[in-house]
Enzyme design. Structure first.
Site, short mmCIF file in Angstrom:
data_model
loop_
_atom_site.label_atom_id
_atom_site.label_comp_id
_atom_site.label_asym_id
_atom_site.label_seq_id
_atom_site.Cartn_x
_atom_site.Cartn_y
_atom_site.Cartn_z
CG ASP A 108 -10.13 -15.00 9.27
OD1 ASP A 108 -9.46 -13.96 9.26
OD2 ASP A 108 -9.94 -15.95 8.49
CE1 TYR A 128 -2.02 -5.22 11.11
CE2 TYR A 128 -4.26 -5.94 10.65
CZ TYR A 128 -3.20 -5.10 10.39
OH TYR A 128 -3.31 -4.15 9.41
CB ILE A 153 -0.97 -0.01 1.20
CG1 ILE A 153 -1.80 -1.30 1.19
CG2 ILE A 153 -1.90 1.21 1.14
CD1 ILE A 153 -2.68 -1.49 2.41
N1 UDP Z 1 -9.11 -16.53 2.91
C1 UDP Z 1 -9.33 -17.82 2.43
N2 UDP Z 1 -8.29 -18.44 1.79
C2 UDP Z 1 -7.07 -17.86 1.58
C3 UDP Z 1 -6.88 -16.53 2.08
C4 UDP Z 1 -7.92 -15.90 2.73
O1 UDP Z 1 -10.41 -18.38 2.60
O2 UDP Z 1 -6.18 -18.49 1.01
C5 UDP Z 1 -10.21 -15.83 3.61
C6 UDP Z 1 -9.86 -15.40 5.03
O3 UDP Z 1 -10.13 -16.43 5.95
C7 UDP Z 1 -10.79 -14.19 5.20
C8 UDP Z 1 -10.88 -13.59 3.79
O4 UDP Z 1 -10.48 -14.63 2.91
O5 UDP Z 1 -12.07 -14.62 5.59
C9 UDP Z 1 -9.98 -12.39 3.60
O6 UDP Z 1 -8.68 -12.74 4.06
P1 UDP Z 1 -7.39 -11.89 3.77
O7 UDP Z 1 -6.23 -12.61 4.36
O8 UDP Z 1 -7.33 -11.55 2.33
O9 UDP Z 1 -7.64 -10.51 4.53
P2 UDP Z 1 -7.98 -10.18 6.07
O10 UDP Z 1 -9.49 -10.23 6.16
O11 UDP Z 1 -7.30 -11.17 6.93
O12 UDP Z 1 -7.46 -8.81 6.23
#
Ligand code: UDP
Length: 344
Positions: free
Chosen positions: A302, A154, A15
């Site tokens: 999550d 985080y 970013i």
């Molecule tokens: N996710 C997934 N498979 C992957 C990566 C992410 O199912 O290989 C899901 C993750 O559990 C969350 C969503 O996609 O529900 C977004 O995840 P990401 O890591 O992109 O962003 P975050 O929400 O953690 O900032």
């Protein structure tokens, strides 16, 4: 009055580099500070070219934001008007396993950075905060006045910085904290993109599986982390925003501070969400590849649904995202197929 000179920490990162590019293309000078733990030296080189093409001044330093000696040099050698502070670790899962890493790298080091700024009389900062500071929200869409109650280190590490910035008002610090929702995409001219090692984010992960299939490689099915959430299709819902829209929001926040704006905070999202399955289905359409998929266990930390109310950002910053989920997937697909920096 000359151009404003913006110190961008973490400007060799994802970013940060897109924001530095936007600033250099829009009448700002920039100073990059990055320790290259996660940053890409190729992003720095590209930014130098962008600066030259735009007649902007650009200086880059290999420095940790908490290294007082090196940061003293940065502040002495440059007239800094404001900071945009990105430098941080940002993986939810990793933060659960190794919380000290996040509290030291994100929180403690930012406290040092703020102290250094104060020593040099720089009192304006735009800070890269996160939707993860809200935790598991009680109300959707999330408005900025909701209680911030992070469910992972985080989010906690970033919330603590927000609180430090509140206390730092006593020193005259003016901060705008931008709470990002899910950022995706690459620059539309394919000069910059997302290069995390390891990559954990949803859209690039789907597309790396697609790429492997396109290249005739075996295995590497994309994994959906959990399909038993309390959401319409059981997979997590997130509010996705294109990195170029996000970059523009930083400039609007800077402008607000330069126009005398006070400390504030804004969600950056689109007021709508997509489930992991919906993102996956869109990626299949964009790539025209029947990407292999499997259901995996939930990933720790999550929340089920994160959607931003973008009303405050619209009203006070004049910010609204312009790009769509298809734009995010298409630009990422262009970027990773190009593999410009030969990292994969
Ligand atoms: N996710 C997934 N498979 C992957 C990566 C992410 O199912 O290989 C899901 C993750 O559990 C969350 C969503 O996609 O529900 C977004 O995840 P990401 O890591 O992109 O962003 P975050 O929400 O953690 O900032």
């Amino acid at each position: 009055m000359g151009k404003k000179n913006i110190l961008v920490t973490g400007a060799a990162g994802y970013i940060g580099s897109h924001t530095a590019k936007y600033l250099l293309e829009n009448n700002y000078d920039a100073v990059l500070v990055d320790n290259y733990v996660l940053g890409n030296v190729e992003a720095k080189d590209e930014l130098q070219k962008i600066a030259d093409e735009n007649g902007a001044k650009f200086k880059a330093y290999n420095a940790d934001i908490s290294d007082r000696e090196k940061m003293n040099t940065v502040f002495k050698e440059n007239e800094i008007d404001a900071l945009v502070h990105f430098a941080a670790f940002s993986q939810v899962g990793e933060s659960v396993i190794d919380p000290y890493k996040y509290y030291i790298n994100n929180t403690s080091k930012t406290a040092v950075l703020l102290d250094i700024m104060r020593n040099y009389g720089v009192n304006k900062i735009v800070f890269s905060s996160t939707a993860a500071t809200y935790g598991e929200p009680e109300v959707i869409p999330i408005t900025e006045n909701l209680k911030q109650n992070p469910i992972n280190p985080y989010g906690q590490s970033k919330l603590m910085i927000e609180k430090i910035m509140d206390d730092a008002k006593i020193y005259g610090l003016k901060s705008i904290r931008l709470r990002y929702f899910n950022v995706a995409g690459a620059s539309s001219d394919t000069r910059l993109g997302e290069e995390h090692r390891p990559e954990t984010h949803l859209i690039p992960n789907i597309l790396y599986s697609a790429l492997a299939q396109k290249n005739g490689e075996n295995g590497k099915a994309f994994k959906i982390f959990g399909n038993d959430y309390n959401t319409p299709d059981g997979t997590c819902v997130r509010d996705y925003i294109h990195v170029e829209d996000l970059a523009r929001a930083h400039e609007l926040a800077l402008k607000k501070l330069f126009n005398g704006g006070e400390t504030s905070y804004y969600n950056l999202g689109s007021n709508s969400g997509y489930s992991v399955k919906e993102v996956f289905d869109t990626a299949k359409k964009v790539t025209e590849i029947d990407i292999k998929v499997e259901i995996a266990p939930r990933r720790e930390g999550d929340p089920a649904t994160l959607i931003a109310s973008n009303k405050k950002a619209k009203e006070e910053l004049g910010f609204e995202p312009h790009k769509t989920l298809v734009d995010m997937i298409q630009t990422t697909w262009n970027w990773i197929q190009n593999d410009k920096w030969k990292k994969h």
